[in-house]
Design a protein around this motif. Structure first.
Motif, short mmCIF file in Angstrom:
data_model
loop_
_atom_site.label_atom_id
_atom_site.label_comp_id
_atom_site.label_asym_id
_atom_site.label_seq_id
_atom_site.Cartn_x
_atom_site.Cartn_y
_atom_site.Cartn_z
N GLN A 174 29.91 -2.04 31.91
CA GLN A 174 29.36 -3.07 31.05
C GLN A 174 29.84 -4.45 31.49
OE1 GLN A 174 29.71 -2.31 26.88
NE2 GLN A 174 28.40 -4.01 26.34
N GLU A 175 31.04 -4.52 32.05
CA GLU A 175 31.55 -5.81 32.54
C GLU A 175 30.67 -6.34 33.67
OE1 GLU A 175 35.40 -7.11 35.06
OE2 GLU A 175 35.85 -6.11 33.17
N GLU A 176 30.28 -5.47 34.60
CA GLU A 176 29.40 -5.88 35.69
C GLU A 176 28.01 -6.22 35.17
OE1 GLU A 176 30.59 -3.51 39.63
OE2 GLU A 176 30.36 -2.21 37.87
N GLU A 177 27.55 -5.45 34.18
CA GLU A 177 26.24 -5.75 33.56
C GLU A 177 26.25 -7.13 32.93
OE1 GLU A 177 25.53 -2.63 30.76
OE2 GLU A 177 25.04 -1.16 32.30
N MET A 178 27.33 -7.46 32.23
CA MET A 178 27.43 -8.76 31.57
C MET A 178 27.48 -9.89 32.61
SD MET A 178 27.43 -10.51 28.80
CE MET A 178 28.01 -9.73 27.30
N GLU A 179 28.22 -9.67 33.68
CA GLU A 179 28.34 -10.70 34.71
C GLU A 179 26.98 -11.02 35.33
OE1 GLU A 179 30.42 -11.01 39.04
OE2 GLU A 179 31.66 -10.20 37.42
N LEU A 180 26.23 -9.99 35.70
CA LEU A 180 24.91 -10.23 36.29
C LEU A 180 23.93 -10.76 35.24
CD1 LEU A 180 23.13 -10.26 38.76
CD2 LEU A 180 22.72 -7.81 38.45
N SER A 181 24.06 -10.30 34.01
CA SER A 181 23.20 -10.81 32.93
C SER A 181 23.42 -12.30 32.72
CB SER A 181 23.45 -10.05 31.63
OG SER A 181 23.00 -8.72 31.75
N GLN A 182 24.67 -12.74 32.83
CA GLN A 182 24.97 -14.17 32.69
C GLN A 182 24.33 -14.97 33.82
OE1 GLN A 182 29.24 -13.88 32.30
NE2 GLN A 182 29.11 -14.06 30.07
N LYS A 183 24.26 -14.39 35.01
CA LYS A 183 23.58 -15.06 36.12
C LYS A 183 22.08 -15.17 35.82
CE LYS A 183 26.89 -13.75 39.64
NZ LYS A 183 27.16 -12.94 40.83
N GLU A 234 19.84 -18.59 35.50
CA GLU A 234 18.59 -18.80 36.25
C GLU A 234 17.44 -19.18 35.30
OE1 GLU A 234 17.65 -18.34 39.61
OE2 GLU A 234 19.71 -18.07 40.28
N VAL A 235 17.34 -18.46 34.18
CA VAL A 235 16.27 -18.75 33.21
C VAL A 235 16.44 -20.16 32.65
CG1 VAL A 235 15.33 -18.13 30.94
CG2 VAL A 235 15.82 -16.33 32.62
N ASN A 236 17.66 -20.50 32.27
CA ASN A 236 17.92 -21.82 31.72
C ASN A 236 17.61 -22.92 32.73
OD1 ASN A 236 18.95 -23.58 29.61
ND2 ASN A 236 20.68 -23.93 30.97
N CYS A 294 14.72 -25.84 32.34
CA CYS A 294 15.09 -27.25 32.43
C CYS A 294 14.38 -27.95 33.59
CB CYS A 294 16.60 -27.39 32.58
SG CYS A 294 17.52 -26.97 31.09
N THR A 295 14.24 -27.25 34.70
CA THR A 295 13.66 -27.85 35.90
C THR A 295 12.14 -27.95 35.82
OG1 THR A 295 15.49 -27.03 37.24
CG2 THR A 295 13.49 -27.68 38.42
N TYR A 296 11.50 -26.88 35.38
CA TYR A 296 10.04 -26.80 35.46
C TYR A 296 9.32 -26.83 34.11
CZ TYR A 296 11.28 -25.19 40.12
OH TYR A 296 11.80 -25.10 41.38
N GLY A 297 10.06 -26.74 33.03
CA GLY A 297 9.44 -26.60 31.71
C GLY A 297 8.45 -27.69 31.35
N LYS A 298 8.73 -28.93 31.73
CA LYS A 298 7.83 -30.03 31.37
C LYS A 298 6.71 -30.22 32.38
CE LYS A 298 11.15 -32.50 28.58
NZ LYS A 298 11.88 -33.73 28.35
N LYS A 299 6.87 -29.68 33.59
CA LYS A 299 5.87 -29.85 34.63
C LYS A 299 4.85 -28.73 34.66
CE LYS A 299 9.28 -32.07 37.55
NZ LYS A 299 10.23 -31.76 38.60
N ALA A 300 5.30 -27.53 34.32
CA ALA A 300 4.44 -26.35 34.44
C ALA A 300 3.31 -26.37 33.41
CB ALA A 300 5.25 -25.08 34.27
N LEU A 349 12.00 -12.43 29.10
CA LEU A 349 13.43 -12.58 29.42
C LEU A 349 14.11 -13.54 28.45
CD1 LEU A 349 13.12 -12.81 33.29
CD2 LEU A 349 14.30 -11.00 32.05
N ALA A 350 13.46 -14.66 28.18
CA ALA A 350 14.04 -15.65 27.27
C ALA A 350 14.22 -15.08 25.87
CB ALA A 350 13.17 -16.90 27.24
N ALA A 351 13.26 -14.30 25.42
CA ALA A 351 13.36 -13.69 24.09
C ALA A 351 14.52 -12.70 24.02
CB ALA A 351 12.04 -13.00 23.72
#
Length: 103
Positions: free
Chosen positions: A42-51, A55-57, A61-67, A77-79
């Protein structure tokens, strides 16, 4: 060419680039989610989930207003991230990545 049509053309180009970046991101994130589901702890799952969360965030932030298009997979994923945060700004649980991501 008028400045309005040049501006419109530039906006359309930026939107198309942002749309393509988000589509490519969902493909990459889908692979990361599959990796999470194969991890032994679960520790490894949490670490990759945080990555994945990072990425989603960044993408929002980067493309949300342009897309002009947000892939359903990114919304899925966001949900799931929102659910796993339990009304905080950090992951409280490892997200349930077992649900299929809509492409």
């Amino acid at each position: 060419m008028s400045s309005h049509s040049t501006s419109t053309s530039a906006s359309a180009t930026a939107a198309a680039a942002a749309n393509q970046a988000l589509i490519a991101l969902v493909t990459r994130l889908t692979e990361m989610v599959q990796d999470v589901n194969r991890l032994p702890s679960q520790e490894e799952e949490m670490e990759l989930s945080q990555k994945i969360v990072h990425e989603v965030n960044d993408a929002i932030c980067t493309y949300g207003k342009k897309a002009s298009y947000v892939p359903p997979g990114l919304l899925s994923l966001a949900a799931e991230i929102f659910r796993a945060q339990r009304h905080t700004t950090q992951l409280v649980d490892v997200p349930d990545w077992t649900s299929p991501i809509v492409q």
